[in-house]
Motif scaffolding. Sequence first.
Motif, short mmCIF file in Angstrom:
data_model
loop_
_atom_site.label_atom_id
_atom_site.label_comp_id
_atom_site.label_asym_id
_atom_site.label_seq_id
_atom_site.Cartn_x
_atom_site.Cartn_y
_atom_site.Cartn_z
N PRO A 157 46.11 34.15 33.14
CA PRO A 157 45.71 33.54 34.41
C PRO A 157 46.56 34.03 35.58
O PRO A 157 47.68 34.51 35.40
CB PRO A 157 45.93 32.04 34.16
CG PRO A 157 47.01 32.00 33.12
CD PRO A 157 46.78 33.19 32.24
N ALA A 158 46.01 33.88 36.78
CA ALA A 158 46.73 34.28 37.99
C ALA A 158 47.92 33.36 38.23
O ALA A 158 47.87 32.17 37.93
CB ALA A 158 45.79 34.23 39.19
N THR A 159 48.98 33.93 38.78
CA THR A 159 50.19 33.16 39.07
C THR A 159 50.48 33.08 40.56
O THR A 159 51.49 32.51 40.96
CB THR A 159 51.40 33.78 38.35
OG1 THR A 159 51.55 35.14 38.77
CG2 THR A 159 51.23 33.73 36.84
N PRO A 188 48.49 32.58 44.62
CA PRO A 188 47.25 32.17 45.27
C PRO A 188 46.59 33.31 46.04
O PRO A 188 47.22 34.31 46.38
CB PRO A 188 47.73 31.07 46.22
CG PRO A 188 49.13 31.46 46.55
CD PRO A 188 49.69 32.06 45.30
N ARG A 243 46.19 42.63 38.11
CA ARG A 243 46.07 41.34 37.44
C ARG A 243 47.27 41.07 36.55
O ARG A 243 47.72 39.93 36.41
CB ARG A 243 44.77 41.28 36.64
CG ARG A 243 44.48 39.87 36.14
CD ARG A 243 43.16 39.75 35.44
NE ARG A 243 42.85 38.36 35.19
CZ ARG A 243 42.07 37.93 34.22
NH1 ARG A 243 41.49 38.79 33.42
NH2 ARG A 243 41.85 36.66 34.05
N ASP A 256 45.21 37.14 41.57
CA ASP A 256 43.91 36.55 41.23
C ASP A 256 42.83 37.59 41.56
O ASP A 256 42.23 37.57 42.64
CB ASP A 256 43.69 35.27 42.02
CG ASP A 256 42.42 34.54 41.61
OD1 ASP A 256 41.74 35.00 40.67
OD2 ASP A 256 42.11 33.50 42.23
N ARG A 313 42.52 35.17 46.42
CA ARG A 313 41.73 36.09 45.62
C ARG A 313 41.75 37.50 46.21
O ARG A 313 41.78 37.68 47.43
CB ARG A 313 40.29 35.60 45.51
CG ARG A 313 40.16 34.39 44.59
CD ARG A 313 38.72 34.05 44.32
NE ARG A 313 38.61 33.18 43.15
CZ ARG A 313 37.48 32.72 42.67
NH1 ARG A 313 36.33 33.04 43.26
NH2 ARG A 313 37.46 31.96 41.60
N HIS A 373 34.40 33.09 49.08
CA HIS A 373 35.56 32.86 48.23
C HIS A 373 36.88 32.95 48.98
O HIS A 373 37.95 32.94 48.37
CB HIS A 373 35.54 33.85 47.06
CG HIS A 373 34.33 33.71 46.19
ND1 HIS A 373 34.19 32.70 45.27
CD2 HIS A 373 33.18 34.42 46.14
CE1 HIS A 373 33.02 32.81 44.67
NE2 HIS A 373 32.38 33.84 45.18
#
Length: 286
Positions: free
Chosen positions: A161-163, A165, A190, A195, A167, A215
Amino acid sequence: MYTIKQVAGLTGVSEAVLRAWETRYKVVAPSRSQGRYRLYSDAQVEVLREMAALVGSGVPASRAAATLLAAAEPARRVGAADPDAALLQAAGRLDQAALEAAIAAGGPSGEFEAFADSWLPERLRELGEAWASGEVGVAGEHFASAALMRTIAAAFDAAGPATMPGRVLVGLPPGARHELMLFAFATCLRRLGADVVYLGADVPAAEWEQAARDHRARAAVVGVTSVHQSVDAAQDVITRLAGVVPPVSVWVGGSRRLDVTGAEVLPDAPSEAARMLHRSLLAGRA
């Protein structure tokens, strides 16, 4: 790929003996994970099974190793002359098992960044030359590219998962389809914790703009290839993204990246490009 514990279970040989066969007799040379753990291919497991069978039948380990090494010598000589010819040969034959073995032998079994920066672009260059010369047909080129795409996708999915903030959209403009190096970059980014939303190839300019708005993208990376049409299409995407609110930081990579304006330019090497953008994200400049 198998760990030494798994290989011990598959061959019935203890981990200590497997390590001894590797260091003393050089029967196999496993690759290493990022944590420096041994990783064995299917072909290497087969060699070790043969070694175990010979030793189990009473053949001394030294003689068993010599027998296996002698049997493998022709293939070793081919590999020494052209260590990555196996990928082109497998592509030409549409041989799935051989292709996967060739990718595993030189691919991202260790550090993905080294694979992305060195191994992958060199193989793509060779594949392109083989296609241009007729050595590999369109079917073979697509066959190999699909396998490489699956390899990169596996690393992308494994990144976790992204760490941080915000996108980051990554993709190609309309009409552009050569995405392997761009996907490798997205994977490197990534792996740094960004993200990343990978849009892929041939994305209409309006879809880029809508994705950035819907988004609230923090950054967008547009690949610019050597095809003239993609340069114009990329410029259109960049122009549209410039009008998005809140603002989107726009970056470009690829062989024609200097032919567009209005975007930050990334370096060639995927891992270096990923680190540059990552630093900008951390500093709040993107």
